[in-house]
Design a protein around this motif. Sequence first.
Motif, short mmCIF file in Angstrom:
data_model
loop_
_atom_site.label_atom_id
_atom_site.label_comp_id
_atom_site.label_asym_id
_atom_site.label_seq_id
_atom_site.Cartn_x
_atom_site.Cartn_y
_atom_site.Cartn_z
N LEU A 298 32.24 43.80 43.21
CA LEU A 298 33.22 42.98 43.70
C LEU A 298 33.09 43.75 45.90
O LEU A 298 33.54 42.45 46.21
CB LEU A 298 34.43 43.51 43.03
CG LEU A 298 34.43 42.29 41.66
CD1 LEU A 298 35.50 41.54 41.45
CD2 LEU A 298 33.41 40.65 41.98
N TYR A 299 33.19 44.95 45.38
CA TYR A 299 32.97 45.36 46.92
C TYR A 299 32.15 45.04 47.93
O TYR A 299 32.20 45.27 49.33
CB TYR A 299 33.19 47.10 46.42
CG TYR A 299 33.93 47.46 47.95
CD1 TYR A 299 34.72 47.45 48.61
CD2 TYR A 299 33.02 48.50 48.68
CE1 TYR A 299 35.54 48.26 49.93
CE2 TYR A 299 33.08 49.06 49.79
CZ TYR A 299 34.27 48.91 50.04
OH TYR A 299 34.92 49.34 52.21
N LYS A 301 30.80 42.43 48.01
CA LYS A 301 31.46 41.10 49.01
C LYS A 301 32.26 41.30 49.62
O LYS A 301 33.12 41.76 49.52
CB LYS A 301 31.39 40.36 47.71
CG LYS A 301 30.47 40.51 46.41
CD LYS A 301 30.56 39.07 45.21
CE LYS A 301 31.11 37.59 46.10
NZ LYS A 301 31.44 36.70 45.14
N THR A 302 32.77 40.33 50.48
CA THR A 302 33.63 39.87 51.96
C THR A 302 34.53 39.72 51.09
O THR A 302 35.83 40.22 51.79
CB THR A 302 32.60 39.29 53.14
OG1 THR A 302 32.90 38.17 52.74
CG2 THR A 302 31.87 39.97 53.64
N SER A 303 35.05 38.84 50.33
CA SER A 303 36.30 38.61 49.27
C SER A 303 36.27 38.28 48.52
O SER A 303 34.69 37.93 47.43
CB SER A 303 36.76 36.76 50.10
OG SER A 303 35.12 36.47 49.81
N SER A 304 36.79 38.25 47.34
CA SER A 304 36.69 37.66 45.77
C SER A 304 38.03 37.09 45.27
O SER A 304 39.24 37.00 46.27
CB SER A 304 36.60 38.91 44.77
OG SER A 304 35.61 39.60 45.69
N SER A 305 37.50 36.07 44.15
CA SER A 305 38.62 34.71 44.13
C SER A 305 39.62 35.72 42.74
O SER A 305 39.01 37.10 42.72
CB SER A 305 38.54 33.66 43.41
OG SER A 305 37.22 34.05 42.05
N ARG A 306 40.71 34.99 42.57
CA ARG A 306 41.39 35.73 41.60
C ARG A 306 40.68 35.90 40.52
O ARG A 306 40.80 37.00 39.17
CB ARG A 306 42.88 34.69 41.06
CG ARG A 306 43.71 35.21 40.18
CD ARG A 306 44.28 34.02 39.52
NE ARG A 306 45.33 34.22 38.64
CZ ARG A 306 46.28 34.99 38.87
NH1 ARG A 306 47.03 36.02 39.79
NH2 ARG A 306 47.08 35.13 37.29
N GLU A 308 37.39 36.25 39.61
CA GLU A 308 36.32 36.95 39.66
C GLU A 308 37.06 38.25 40.03
O GLU A 308 36.64 39.16 39.10
CB GLU A 308 35.59 36.97 41.27
CG GLU A 308 34.43 36.05 41.31
CD GLU A 308 33.71 35.53 42.87
OE1 GLU A 308 32.70 35.72 43.06
OE2 GLU A 308 34.78 35.96 43.99
N LEU A 309 38.11 38.64 39.97
CA LEU A 309 39.23 39.98 40.13
C LEU A 309 39.41 40.09 38.66
O LEU A 309 39.62 41.59 38.37
CB LEU A 309 40.23 40.18 40.79
CG LEU A 309 40.21 40.00 42.93
CD1 LEU A 309 41.10 39.65 43.09
CD2 LEU A 309 39.29 40.90 42.74
#
Length: 322
Positions: A298-299, A301-306, A308-309
């Motif tokens: 995930l790191y 990517k510039t952002s992650s949704s809940r 995805e986390l």
Amino acid sequence: MTIRVTFRPDNLQPPVIQTPTPPNPAPSSNSTEGTGIGRVRKNNLTSTERDKDKIAEILAELESYIGLETVKRFIKDLQAYVEIQKRRVQEKLISEPLVLHMIFRGNPGTGKTTVARLVGRLYKEMGVLQKGHVIECERADLVGEYIGHTAQKTREQIKKALGGVLFIDEAYSLARGGEKDFGKEAIDALVKAMEDNKDNLVLILAGYRQEMDWFLQTNPGLRSRFPIHIDFPDYTLDELLSIGNLMFKTRQYELTKEANDSLRNYLQTLLHSHPYAGNARLVRNLVEKTVRKQAVRLYQKTSSSREELIRILPEDINIETV
């Protein structure tokens, strides 16, 4: 008084716990005073009900553990036996102090330490032990470097454990050095402490099954002082999978169906290749590595949704050696 534990041959029924009848039918007048092994607290109705609620909570916690069915059954039987002995004291029937020292046999990570902590809490609420705390130690905490040092170190650990449980992991290591090793001095000090503090100390020795059997043979007086032997089996594949899913859930992660299948396949491979794969410690290591691998994915990517986390994918299941 020694508790005799008889395991039934079909291994489906709980063990039978028996105790010999003492020759003197007259209990002492103060047998219901204070706390301690084989003694009963004088409680009012409110405190007695509170104790029962706490005992029920501890047994419910025991029941919530994954696997360990034979261990659960034995602890419950032992709890029932101690409770009935307390009732006999209250009715002025014959009862003597109990011998509750235990041997826990099993591979690492099969729940021995966890159950020891629970036993301490259970005995406290039942009035068997004053504090119910558990002092965990191993050979290095007991054996010194020169004559006299070992007895001193061992007595220090015993003093910390008074009113509770002294839990010694890999206890067989105390006898591995032979006659001239200082471990024998630690064993002698422990045996003496068991006699001197029989109303205020429970000693639990833990280790591998074969090594613990050998250890008890090295000192003829040990086996008779530890009448309660509990075997901790390795976890099955389904139990390991349930433990892994529970660990992910408590960390607020969820496995996809494909990831769950990957986890099952990986655990099955480990069970066939690793000598101690059937334990929770190995699963915990796998969970932690999986979480780290997901973080690396995930790191990037510039952002992650809940979602995805939270989500664990098959590629996150770490296939490196655990």
